[in-house]
Design a protein around this motif. Structure first.
Motif, short mmCIF file in Angstrom:
data_model
loop_
_atom_site.label_atom_id
_atom_site.label_comp_id
_atom_site.label_asym_id
_atom_site.label_seq_id
_atom_site.Cartn_x
_atom_site.Cartn_y
_atom_site.Cartn_z
N SER A 1 -8.79 -11.99 -8.60
CA SER A 1 -9.76 -10.93 -8.32
C SER A 1 -10.04 -10.78 -6.83
O SER A 1 -10.51 -9.74 -6.39
N LEU A 2 -9.75 -11.80 -6.03
CA LEU A 2 -9.97 -11.71 -4.59
C LEU A 2 -8.97 -10.78 -3.92
O LEU A 2 -9.28 -10.15 -2.93
N GLY A 3 -7.77 -10.70 -4.44
CA GLY A 3 -6.76 -9.81 -3.88
C GLY A 3 -6.21 -10.28 -2.56
O GLY A 3 -6.26 -11.46 -2.23
N VAL A 4 -5.68 -9.33 -1.81
CA VAL A 4 -5.09 -9.60 -0.50
C VAL A 4 -5.79 -8.72 0.54
O VAL A 4 -6.22 -7.61 0.24
N LYS A 5 -5.89 -9.21 1.75
CA LYS A 5 -6.55 -8.47 2.83
C LYS A 5 -5.45 -7.88 3.71
O LYS A 5 -4.57 -8.61 4.18
N LEU A 6 -5.51 -6.55 3.94
CA LEU A 6 -4.43 -5.89 4.66
C LEU A 6 -4.88 -4.59 5.30
O LEU A 6 -5.93 -4.05 4.98
N PHE A 7 -4.06 -4.09 6.22
CA PHE A 7 -4.26 -2.77 6.81
C PHE A 7 -3.36 -1.75 6.12
O PHE A 7 -3.72 -0.57 6.03
N LEU A 8 -2.20 -2.17 5.68
CA LEU A 8 -1.20 -1.26 5.12
C LEU A 8 -0.73 -1.77 3.76
O LEU A 8 -0.31 -2.91 3.63
N LEU A 9 -0.84 -0.91 2.75
CA LEU A 9 -0.34 -1.18 1.41
C LEU A 9 0.75 -0.15 1.13
O LEU A 9 0.56 1.03 1.40
N GLN A 10 1.88 -0.60 0.62
CA GLN A 10 3.00 0.31 0.39
C GLN A 10 3.49 0.17 -1.04
O GLN A 10 3.79 -0.93 -1.50
N LEU A 11 3.57 1.30 -1.74
CA LEU A 11 4.15 1.35 -3.08
C LEU A 11 5.57 1.90 -2.93
O LEU A 11 5.75 3.00 -2.39
N MET A 12 6.53 1.14 -3.40
CA MET A 12 7.94 1.56 -3.30
C MET A 12 8.49 1.81 -4.70
O MET A 12 8.39 0.95 -5.57
N ILE A 13 9.02 3.01 -4.93
CA ILE A 13 9.70 3.31 -6.18
C ILE A 13 11.16 2.96 -5.93
O ILE A 13 11.87 3.66 -5.21
N VAL A 14 11.58 1.85 -6.51
CA VAL A 14 12.93 1.32 -6.27
C VAL A 14 13.96 2.06 -7.11
O VAL A 14 15.04 2.41 -6.62
N SER A 15 13.64 2.29 -8.39
CA SER A 15 14.58 3.00 -9.27
C SER A 15 13.81 3.75 -10.35
O SER A 15 12.66 3.44 -10.64
N ASN A 16 14.47 4.73 -10.95
CA ASN A 16 13.89 5.55 -12.01
C ASN A 16 14.62 5.31 -13.33
O ASN A 16 15.72 4.76 -13.34
N HIS A 17 14.03 5.76 -14.40
CA HIS A 17 14.69 5.73 -15.70
C HIS A 17 15.91 6.67 -15.66
O HIS A 17 15.91 7.66 -14.91
#
Length: 188
Positions: A125-141
């Motif tokens: 629940s504490l998570g991570v502390k950051l300035f930048l969060l990036q979601l990468m879509i690596v592959s699709n169905h």
């Protein structure tokens, strides 16, 4: 790589808050009319559609270091088919030069919210502390090229705005210490 369950509806839990509104959002590419603003419009019938080569990226940049515990992504395989992401990677850091992979997940024909916990093993629940969060879509169905993502939410732990807020009397009245009140006793 972790296989993630999908939930039909998603609301932040007790002790968390939505922190996505504190960030600046950007994407690597978008089809006209299906831009980054569709990720945050609160509607399940709209979506961001990429327009380019994989991997597709959603960058979430915070002005100050922010604690993030959960990333939730709304996907709908029934409507989007080959545009639906299959493999997602979440990375975080202080800038683009030091991004580290936090979690990689795989989903199979999702219809709902993919909830990705970002915290450590001891206390997720504490998570991570950051300035930048990036979601990468690596592959699709079905080896799809472009992607559809209907909504993204970012949650962090609930924090008191000031330590004094937790020092309330029994009747709910705020109790201020002399040192805290002293900072407001002068008019410029």
């Amino acid at each position: 790589m972790t296989s993630m369950p999908v939930v039909a509806s998603f609301k932040h839990g007790a002790g968390t808050r939505e922190v996505g509104q504190l960030a600046v959002w950007s994407v690597t590419s978008a089809k006209p009319g299906n831009g980054v603003d569709m990720l945050r419009d609160g509607r399940e019938d709209t979506y961001w559609q990429s327009d380019g080569m994989q991997p597709h990226l959603v960058d979430i940049s915070f002005q100050k270091k922010t604690r993030v515990s959960t990333l939730a992504v709304l996907l709908n395989y029934k409507l989007d088919e080959s545009y639906t992401p299959r493999q997602l990677a979440v990375r975080g850091g202080t800038s683009y030069t030091d991004l580290k992979e936090i979690r990689t997940v795989e989903v199979n024909e999702p219809q709902g919210w993919v909830v990705i916990p970002l915290g450590g093993e001891e206390d997720p629940s504490l998570g991570v502390k950051l300035f930048l969060l990036q979601l990468m879509i690596v592959s699709n169905h079905q080896n799809g090229k472009d992607t559809h993502v209907r909504e993204v939410r970012v949650h962090g732990p609930q924090q008191a705005t000031h330590a004094a807020l937790s020092d309330r009397k029994n009747d709910g009245e705020l109790e201020l210490s002399a040192s805290l009140a002293a900072q407001f006793d002068t008019v410029r």
